[in-house]
Enzyme design. Sequence first.
Site, PDB file in Angstrom:
ATOM      1  N   CYS A 138      -8.403   0.238  18.557  1.00 13.83           N
ATOM      2  CA  CYS A 138      -9.278   1.268  19.019  1.00 13.83           C
ATOM      3  C   CYS A 138     -10.406   1.807  18.143  1.00 13.83           C
ATOM      4  O   CYS A 138     -11.337   2.370  18.513  1.00 13.83           O
ATOM      5  CB  CYS A 138      -8.933   2.684  19.505  1.00 13.83           C
ATOM      6  SG  CYS A 138      -7.948   3.691  18.588  1.00 13.83           S
ATOM      7  N   HIS A 192     -15.266   1.348  -1.992  1.00 11.86           N
ATOM      8  CA  HIS A 192     -14.004   0.467  -1.527  1.00 11.86           C
ATOM      9  C   HIS A 192     -13.045   1.274  -0.845  1.00 11.86           C
ATOM     10  O   HIS A 192     -11.736   0.876  -0.673  1.00 11.86           O
ATOM     11  CB  HIS A 192     -13.370  -0.133  -2.755  1.00 11.86           C
ATOM     12  CG  HIS A 192     -14.310  -1.144  -3.427  1.00 11.86           C
ATOM     13  ND1 HIS A 192     -14.016  -1.340  -4.870  1.00 11.86           N
ATOM     14  CD2 HIS A 192     -15.390  -1.701  -3.172  1.00 11.86           C
ATOM     15  CE1 HIS A 192     -14.788  -2.306  -5.364  1.00 11.86           C
ATOM     16  NE2 HIS A 192     -15.670  -2.526  -4.400  1.00 11.86           N
ATOM     17  N   ASN A 201     -15.387   1.619 -22.174  1.00 12.99           N
ATOM     18  CA  ASN A 201     -14.354   0.653 -21.970  1.00 12.99           C
ATOM     19  C   ASN A 201     -13.443   0.383 -23.220  1.00 12.99           C
ATOM     20  O   ASN A 201     -14.229  -0.203 -24.241  1.00 12.99           O
ATOM     21  CB  ASN A 201     -14.691  -0.664 -21.302  1.00 12.99           C
ATOM     22  CG  ASN A 201     -13.851  -1.502 -20.553  1.00 12.99           C
ATOM     23  OD1 ASN A 201     -12.713  -1.754 -21.110  1.00 12.99           O
ATOM     24  ND2 ASN A 201     -13.852  -1.674 -19.143  1.00 12.99           N
ATOM     25  N   CYS A 206      -2.659   4.502  19.943  1.00 19.06           N
ATOM     26  CA  CYS A 206      -2.865   3.623  21.239  1.00 19.06           C
ATOM     27  C   CYS A 206      -2.000   2.295  21.125  1.00 19.06           C
ATOM     28  O   CYS A 206      -2.313   1.421  22.097  1.00 19.06           O
ATOM     29  CB  CYS A 206      -4.389   2.960  21.189  1.00 19.06           C
ATOM     30  SG  CYS A 206      -4.700   1.766  19.785  1.00 19.06           S
ATOM     31  N   CYS A 219      -1.097   3.099  15.731  1.00 21.61           N
ATOM     32  CA  CYS A 219      -2.021   4.103  16.219  1.00 21.61           C
ATOM     33  C   CYS A 219      -1.524   4.572  17.362  1.00 21.61           C
ATOM     34  O   CYS A 219      -0.520   3.963  18.069  1.00 21.61           O
ATOM     35  CB  CYS A 219      -3.198   3.611  16.465  1.00 21.61           C
ATOM     36  SG  CYS A 219      -4.560   4.463  17.181  1.00 21.61           S
ATOM     37  N   VAL A 256      -9.812   3.903  -4.834  1.00 28.66           N
ATOM     38  CA  VAL A 256      -9.565   4.362  -3.562  1.00 28.66           C
ATOM     39  C   VAL A 256      -8.423   5.439  -3.744  1.00 28.66           C
ATOM     40  O   VAL A 256      -8.038   5.883  -2.652  1.00 28.66           O
ATOM     41  CB  VAL A 256      -9.038   3.114  -2.747  1.00 28.66           C
ATOM     42  CG1 VAL A 256      -9.959   2.254  -2.429  1.00 28.66           C
ATOM     43  CG2 VAL A 256      -7.696   2.758  -3.165  1.00 28.66           C
ATOM     44  N   CYS A 267      -7.416   2.146  13.153  1.00 32.34           N
ATOM     45  CA  CYS A 267      -6.808   1.351  13.954  1.00 32.34           C
ATOM     46  C   CYS A 267      -7.480  -0.078  14.260  1.00 32.34           C
ATOM     47  O   CYS A 267      -8.854   0.127  14.425  1.00 32.34           O
ATOM     48  CB  CYS A 267      -6.808   2.188  15.310  1.00 32.34           C
ATOM     49  SG  CYS A 267      -6.175   1.223  16.632  1.00 32.34           S
ATOM     50  N   TYR A 286       0.938  -1.194   0.083  1.00 36.05           N
ATOM     51  CA  TYR A 286      -0.164   0.153   0.007  1.00 36.05           C
ATOM     52  C   TYR A 286       0.969   1.156  -0.191  1.00 36.05           C
ATOM     53  O   TYR A 286       0.711   2.273  -0.532  1.00 36.05           O
ATOM     54  CB  TYR A 286      -1.023  -0.033   1.260  1.00 36.05           C
ATOM     55  CG  TYR A 286      -2.316  -1.078   0.793  1.00 36.05           C
ATOM     56  CD1 TYR A 286      -2.257  -2.223   1.140  1.00 36.05           C
ATOM     57  CD2 TYR A 286      -3.393  -0.370   0.093  1.00 36.05           C
ATOM     58  CE1 TYR A 286      -3.679  -2.941   0.764  1.00 36.05           C
ATOM     59  CE2 TYR A 286      -4.324  -1.030  -0.253  1.00 36.05           C
ATOM     60  CZ  TYR A 286      -4.262  -2.440   0.101  1.00 36.05           C
ATOM     61  OH  TYR A 286      -5.416  -3.161  -0.160  1.00 36.05           O
ATOM     62  N   ARG A 314       1.609   1.641  -3.587  1.00 35.37           N
ATOM     63  CA  ARG A 314       0.525   2.134  -4.188  1.00 35.37           C
ATOM     64  C   ARG A 314       0.304   3.808  -3.987  1.00 35.37           C
ATOM     65  O   ARG A 314       0.143   4.557  -4.989  1.00 35.37           O
ATOM     66  CB  ARG A 314      -0.507   1.611  -3.895  1.00 35.37           C
ATOM     67  CG  ARG A 314      -0.593   0.096  -4.711  1.00 35.37           C
ATOM     68  CD  ARG A 314      -1.946  -0.773  -4.476  1.00 35.37           C
ATOM     69  NE  ARG A 314      -2.952   0.074  -5.136  1.00 35.37           N
ATOM     70  CZ  ARG A 314      -4.313  -0.352  -4.574  1.00 35.37           C
ATOM     71  NH1 ARG A 314      -4.544  -1.294  -3.631  1.00 35.37           N
ATOM     72  NH2 ARG A 314      -5.368   0.544  -5.293  1.00 35.37           N
TER      73      ARG A 314
HETATM   74  N1  APR Z   1     -10.440   4.086 -19.958  1.00 34.12           N
HETATM   75  C1  APR Z   1     -11.432   3.435 -19.617  1.00 34.12           C
HETATM   76  N2  APR Z   1     -11.287   2.175 -19.272  1.00 34.12           N
HETATM   77  C2  APR Z   1     -10.152   1.260 -19.273  1.00 34.12           C
HETATM   78  C3  APR Z   1      -8.981   2.150 -19.609  1.00 34.12           C
HETATM   79  C4  APR Z   1      -8.809   3.503 -19.821  1.00 34.12           C
HETATM   80  N3  APR Z   1      -8.278   4.370 -20.141  1.00 34.12           N
HETATM   81  N4  APR Z   1      -7.815   1.295 -19.328  1.00 34.12           N
HETATM   82  C5  APR Z   1      -8.371   0.131 -18.880  1.00 34.12           C
HETATM   83  N5  APR Z   1      -9.553   0.287 -18.983  1.00 34.12           N
HETATM   84  C6  APR Z   1     -10.495  -0.804 -18.250  1.00 34.12           C
HETATM   85  C7  APR Z   1      -9.958  -2.341 -18.498  1.00 34.12           C
HETATM   86  O1  APR Z   1     -10.288  -2.706 -19.906  1.00 34.12           O
HETATM   87  C8  APR Z   1     -10.746  -3.126 -17.652  1.00 34.12           C
HETATM   88  O2  APR Z   1     -12.056  -3.693 -18.096  1.00 34.12           O
HETATM   89  O3  APR Z   1     -10.690  -0.680 -17.010  1.00 34.12           O
HETATM   90  C9  APR Z   1     -11.168  -2.022 -16.403  1.00 34.12           C
HETATM   91  C10 APR Z   1     -10.274  -2.259 -15.279  1.00 34.12           C
HETATM   92  O4  APR Z   1     -10.721  -3.278 -14.610  1.00 34.12           O
HETATM   93  P1  APR Z   1     -10.020  -3.706 -13.417  1.00 34.12           P
HETATM   94  O5  APR Z   1      -8.709  -3.892 -13.380  1.00 34.12           O
HETATM   95  O6  APR Z   1     -10.891  -5.185 -12.861  1.00 34.12           O
HETATM   96  O7  APR Z   1     -10.826  -2.951 -12.123  1.00 34.12           O
HETATM   97  P2  APR Z   1     -11.972  -2.658 -11.512  1.00 34.12           P
HETATM   98  O8  APR Z   1     -13.025  -3.176 -12.277  1.00 34.12           O
HETATM   99  O9  APR Z   1     -11.921  -1.337 -10.925  1.00 34.12           O
HETATM  100  O10 APR Z   1     -11.840  -3.562 -10.263  1.00 34.12           O
HETATM  101  C11 APR Z   1     -12.844  -3.548  -9.191  1.00 34.12           C
HETATM  102  O11 APR Z   1     -11.339  -5.035  -7.862  1.00 34.12           O
HETATM  103  O12 APR Z   1      -9.530  -5.507  -7.473  1.00 34.12           O
HETATM  104  C12 APR Z   1     -10.466  -5.110  -7.022  1.00 34.12           C
HETATM  105  O13 APR Z   1     -10.968  -3.405  -5.277  1.00 34.12           O
HETATM  106  C13 APR Z   1     -10.409  -3.732  -6.236  1.00 34.12           C
HETATM  107  O14 APR Z   1     -12.069  -1.564  -6.927  1.00 34.12           O
HETATM  108  C14 APR Z   1     -11.273  -2.946  -7.237  1.00 34.12           C
HETATM  109  C15 APR Z   1     -12.099  -3.883  -7.843  1.00 34.12           C
END
Ligand code: APR
Length: 249
Positions: free
Chosen positions: A140, A129, A223, A160, A158, A113, A137, A70, A73
């Site tokens: 607490c 999400h 998409n 605590c 934390c 997120v 924490c 994390y 990220r």
């Molecule tokens: N514009 C639009 N769509 C896009 C782009 C772009 N520039 N680039 C990639 N994509 C598409 C991909 O084709 C894919 O279908 O975005 C999608 C991303 O899918 P995931 O990686 O599965 O992400 P998401 O759907 O947000 O995942 C859902 O899964 O891992 C958990 O908690 C995490 O919130 C997340 C949840």
Amino acid sequence: MTQAFFDMTGLRQVVHTANLIAVLTGAGISAESGVPTFRGTGGLWRNYSPEDLATPEAFARNPRLVWEWYDWRRGIIRQAQPNPGHLALAALERLTVERCGNGGSFTLITQNVDGLHERAGSQSVLKLHGDIWLVRCTGCGAVERNEEVPLRELPPRCGCGALLRPGVVWFGESLPSGEWEQACEASGHAQVMLVVGTSALVYPAAGLAQLARAAGAKLAVINPDETPLDSAADWAVRGIAGEVLPQLL
Ligand code: APR
């Protein structure tokens, strides 16, 4: 009827006449900002296993490993800027609010997120999400904003003394009930729903599109790749968010 290539006229007209608009976004909308997706090409789950990094069990087993991931990220997200896709949704919200006043609503429901929607100026954002800049924490229960990059202490603790965990929803955990209820409400009353940048594979979030469709909303999927929602959509727009969404303005 689903349109493979995109003629934006019909969709643009619906978006500029509807009073009740809902948008569902996923990792794809932040891809053009340099934030990796999860399942697409180069997606996080191609290189890491969610079982080791995004479950309460993984955190119990190895909190340091989870936090290293994390922290990495957060570093990427800190460098990222909202892209034209995020900015277009914020502008569309403003236009809808100006046009409809109290008689309308524009609800942006995100699985992300990263906070990039808010940084782009979106006001009505439901984060299903969680938020990578929040920590909670495990002792607490205190929740606070922590934007340290990199984190000074891994794993962070934390005041605590108990371990802090990322303020995100992990696999096997429930979504925040308030946000979820509002998301169902907005989806169930929408006249049009835009589904942008999600593989629509993770539930219950993906179910919001079906809920909106069943309630009579027009559905547009944006998409570059196919999704399981395409067959139910009025528009399946094959394109990237940063290029398609500005064309709705
Ligand atoms: N514009 C639009 N769509 C896009 C782009 C772009 N520039 N680039 C990639 N994509 C598409 C991909 O084709 C894919 O279908 O975005 C999608 C991303 O899918 P995931 O990686 O599965 O992400 P998401 O759907 O947000 O995942 C859902 O899964 O891992 C958990 O908690 C995490 O919130 C997340 C949840």
